[in-house]
Design an enzyme around this catalytic site. Structure first.
Site, PDB file in Angstrom:
ATOM      1  N   ASP A   1       0.818  -1.212   0.000  1.00 48.55           N
ATOM      2  CA  ASP A   1       0.000   0.000   0.000  1.00 48.55           C
ATOM      3  C   ASP A   1       0.858   1.272   0.000  1.00 48.55           C
ATOM      4  OD1 ASP A   1      -2.420   1.338  -0.015  1.00 48.55           O
ATOM      5  OD2 ASP A   1      -2.540   1.447   2.169  1.00 48.55           O
TER       6      ASP A   1
ATOM      7  N   ASN B   1       1.261   3.532  -2.870  1.00 51.45           N
ATOM      8  CA  ASN B   1       1.819   4.024  -4.141  1.00 51.45           C
ATOM      9  C   ASN B   1       1.327   5.436  -4.453  1.00 51.45           C
ATOM     10  OD1 ASN B   1       2.895   1.501  -4.438  1.00 51.45           O
ATOM     11  ND2 ASN B   1       1.474   0.821  -6.028  1.00 51.45           N
TER      12      ASN B   1
ATOM     13  N   ARG C   1       0.042   7.822  -2.426  1.00 50.04           N
ATOM     14  CA  ARG C   1       0.537   8.866  -1.528  1.00 50.04           C
ATOM     15  C   ARG C   1       2.023   9.141  -1.770  1.00 50.04           C
ATOM     16  NH1 ARG C   1      -1.629   6.051   3.624  1.00 50.04           N
ATOM     17  NH2 ARG C   1      -2.042   4.456   2.051  1.00 50.04           N
TER      18      ARG C   1
ATOM     19  N   SER D   1      -7.386  -5.541  -5.130  1.00 51.30           N
ATOM     20  CA  SER D   1      -8.479  -6.093  -4.325  1.00 51.30           C
ATOM     21  C   SER D   1      -9.800  -6.074  -5.092  1.00 51.30           C
ATOM     22  CB  SER D   1      -8.638  -5.294  -3.022  1.00 51.30           C
ATOM     23  OG  SER D   1      -9.248  -4.045  -3.276  1.00 51.30           O
TER      24      SER D   1
ATOM     25  N   ASN E   1     -10.851  -2.643  -5.352  1.00 46.96           N
ATOM     26  CA  ASN E   1     -10.083  -1.728  -6.214  1.00 46.96           C
ATOM     27  C   ASN E   1     -10.720  -1.541  -7.596  1.00 46.96           C
ATOM     28  OD1 ASN E   1      -6.849  -2.824  -4.890  1.00 46.96           O
ATOM     29  ND2 ASN E   1      -8.094  -1.072  -4.276  1.00 46.96           N
ATOM     30  N   TRP E   2     -11.648  -2.435  -7.984  1.00 47.74           N
ATOM     31  CA  TRP E   2     -12.371  -2.238  -9.259  1.00 47.74           C
ATOM     32  C   TRP E   2     -13.166  -0.939  -9.245  1.00 47.74           C
ATOM     33  CZ3 TRP E   2     -10.826  -4.978 -13.172  1.00 47.74           C
ATOM     34  CH2 TRP E   2     -10.447  -6.322 -13.031  1.00 47.74           C
TER      35      TRP E   2
ATOM     36  N   ARG F   1       2.202  -4.901   6.169  1.00 47.13           N
ATOM     37  CA  ARG F   1       1.485  -3.844   5.450  1.00 47.13           C
ATOM     38  C   ARG F   1       2.322  -2.580   5.473  1.00 47.13           C
ATOM     39  NH1 ARG F   1      -4.644  -2.171   4.698  1.00 47.13           N
ATOM     40  NH2 ARG F   1      -4.284  -0.392   3.328  1.00 47.13           N
TER      41      ARG F   1
ATOM     42  N   ARG G   1      -4.679  -1.710   9.044  1.00 44.57           N
ATOM     43  CA  ARG G   1      -5.885  -2.483   8.766  1.00 44.57           C
ATOM     44  C   ARG G   1      -5.586  -3.574   7.736  1.00 44.57           C
ATOM     45  NH1 ARG G   1      -7.457   2.847   6.952  1.00 44.57           N
ATOM     46  NH2 ARG G   1      -7.027   3.076   4.728  1.00 44.57           N
ATOM     47  N   ILE G   2      -6.549  -4.498   7.627  1.00 47.29           N
ATOM     48  CA  ILE G   2      -6.360  -5.670   6.770  1.00 47.29           C
ATOM     49  C   ILE G   2      -6.931  -5.409   5.371  1.00 47.29           C
ATOM     50  CG2 ILE G   2      -6.804  -8.183   6.568  1.00 47.29           C
ATOM     51  CD1 ILE G   2      -5.112  -7.508   9.004  1.00 47.29           C
TER      52      ILE G   2
HETATM   53  C1  IPE Z   1      -5.291  -2.655  -0.093  1.00 54.83           C
HETATM   54  O1  IPE Z   1      -4.997  -1.323  -0.268  1.00 54.83           O
HETATM   55  C2  IPE Z   1      -5.334  -3.370  -1.417  1.00 54.83           C
HETATM   56  C3  IPE Z   1      -4.051  -3.619  -2.055  1.00 54.83           C
HETATM   57  C4  IPE Z   1      -2.877  -3.293  -1.566  1.00 54.83           C
HETATM   58  C5  IPE Z   1      -4.102  -4.309  -3.308  1.00 54.83           C
HETATM   59  P1  IPE Z   1      -6.153  -0.230  -0.444  1.00 54.83           P
HETATM   60  O2  IPE Z   1      -5.472   1.056  -0.691  1.00 54.83           O
HETATM   61  O3  IPE Z   1      -7.131  -0.677  -1.470  1.00 54.83           O
HETATM   62  O4  IPE Z   1      -6.866  -0.263   0.984  1.00 54.83           O
HETATM   63  P2  IPE Z   1      -7.665   0.869   1.762  1.00 54.83           P
HETATM   64  O5  IPE Z   1      -8.670   1.425   0.800  1.00 54.83           O
HETATM   65  O6  IPE Z   1      -6.690   1.898   2.204  1.00 54.83           O
HETATM   66  O7  IPE Z   1      -8.285   0.171   2.930  1.00 54.83           O
HETATM   67  C1  IPE Z   2      -1.424   0.345  -3.443  1.00 57.09           C
HETATM   68  O1  IPE Z   2      -1.270   1.718  -3.418  1.00 57.09           O
HETATM   69  C2  IPE Z   2      -1.750  -0.185  -4.825  1.00 57.09           C
HETATM   70  C3  IPE Z   2      -3.101  -0.728  -4.953  1.00 57.09           C
HETATM   71  C4  IPE Z   2      -4.010  -0.747  -4.018  1.00 57.09           C
HETATM   72  C5  IPE Z   2      -3.479  -1.294  -6.234  1.00 57.09           C
HETATM   73  P1  IPE Z   2      -2.501   2.717  -3.413  1.00 57.09           P
HETATM   74  O2  IPE Z   2      -2.895   3.007  -4.815  1.00 57.09           O
HETATM   75  O3  IPE Z   2      -3.599   2.200  -2.547  1.00 57.09           O
HETATM   76  O4  IPE Z   2      -1.849   4.002  -2.766  1.00 57.09           O
HETATM   77  P2  IPE Z   2      -2.500   4.948  -1.668  1.00 57.09           P
HETATM   78  O5  IPE Z   2      -2.924   4.078  -0.523  1.00 57.09           O
HETATM   79  O6  IPE Z   2      -3.652   5.644  -2.316  1.00 57.09           O
HETATM   80  O7  IPE Z   2      -1.392   5.870  -1.278  1.00 57.09           O
HETATM   81 MG    MG Z   3      -4.070   2.411  -0.606  1.00 50.15          MG
END
Ligand code: IPE
Ligand code: IPE
Ligand code: MG
Length: 259
Positions: free
Chosen positions: A20, A22, A24, A65, A68-69, A189, A195-196
């Protein structure tokens, strides 16, 4: 960065990572979220290499996830493109290093241009005996538990399972993760969130949790080793007493004969 691996008392067999931060990481540098994902893919390469070198048996990466869709269409498209590129570019390294590629998640939802190289590489690497790399794609822990429940209900209706016999072991045998992976020992994480996020819900029951403030593009070899060192200092009791555990030896870990 150094490639030396200090001696570790125990090594987790199965490490899962919620990659997680990327977005930010990119935003804080005045870049686009997509730039963060590109750098995140570099971290994937580095961490897969490091895990293999250290001797981790199974590495599961939470890459996309079920939820994420719901991100903006352009971002989802870019992530799918990146995934395809990763599979094409890493194919030789995965095969040369004896890595077995597998997945968990609803991969039928992935576009064909991702599914095709994924299925091909899984088949080409199926007999490999080195590290298992599992990509959690279109994965949701709740979704997987619901799927296991559906399959179990079908088996019960067909008379193959007596509902009175359903216990955690029986239920677990219907979970896709348990069919292809050993129990999860360590969950990492990045990004400072505690969180999970619907990752391995069932599997985290007795996994050790490790949270770091590093964003995923900042996570590399040294950060992985740091997490493994923290794990090696933990005592996993599985509900028992410390005396019992010390008498029997910890479950789910192996001695890391590293120098
Ligand atoms: C969890 O990260 C999913 C992946 C790393 C693939 P998210 O960025 O989707 O989770 P939340 O929204 O912060 O809980
Ligand atoms: C993790 O980084 C990548 C995926 C969930 C696919 P994020 O895209 O969730 O980055 P933040 O959490 O918004 O910084
Ligand atoms: Mg994220």
């Amino acid at each position: 960065m150094t490639d030396d691996v200090p001696a570790l008392r125990t090594l987790p067999r199965h490490v899962g990572i919620i990659m997680d931060g990327n977005g930010r990481w990119a935003r804080s540098r005045g870049l686009e979220r997509e730039d963060g994902h590109e750098r995140g893919a570099d971290s994937v390469r580095t961490v897969v290499r490091a895990a293999r070198k250290v001797g981790v048996e199974v590495l599961t990466l939470f890459a996309f996830s079920s939820q994420n869709w719901d991100r903006p269409h352009e971002e989802v498209f870019h992530l799918m493109e990146l995934l395809r590129r990763y599979l094409v570019q890493e194919r030789a390294e995965i095969l040369d290093n004896g890595i077995r590629l597998t997945t968990v998640g609803d991969t039928k939802r992935l576009p064909e241009y991702v599914r095709a190289p994924l299925i091909e590489l899984m088949a080409a690497s199926a007999q490999n005996q080195g590290m298992t790399l599992c990509l959690a794609l279109s994965y949701g822990g709740r979704e997987m538990i619901a799927k296991a429940a559906r399959d179990l209900c079908r088996a019960a209706i067909a008379g193959q399972v007596n509902p009175d016999d359903i216990n955690p072991e029986v239920f677990e045998s219907y979970l896709d993760s348990a069919k292809v992976l050993p129990p999860l020992d360590l969950l990492i994480r990045t990004s400072g969130e505690h969180r999970i996020s619907n990752f391995f819900l069932w599997e985290t029951a007795y996994a050790e949790l490790y949270f770091t403030d590093k964003q995923w593009p900042e996570f590399g070899h040294d950060e992985l080793v740091e997490a493994l060192q923290a794990y090696s200092k933990r005592e996993r009791r599985f509900g028992m007493t410390s005396e019992q555990v010390r008498g029997s030896g910890a479950r789910g870990s192996k001695a890391a004969g590293l120098d």
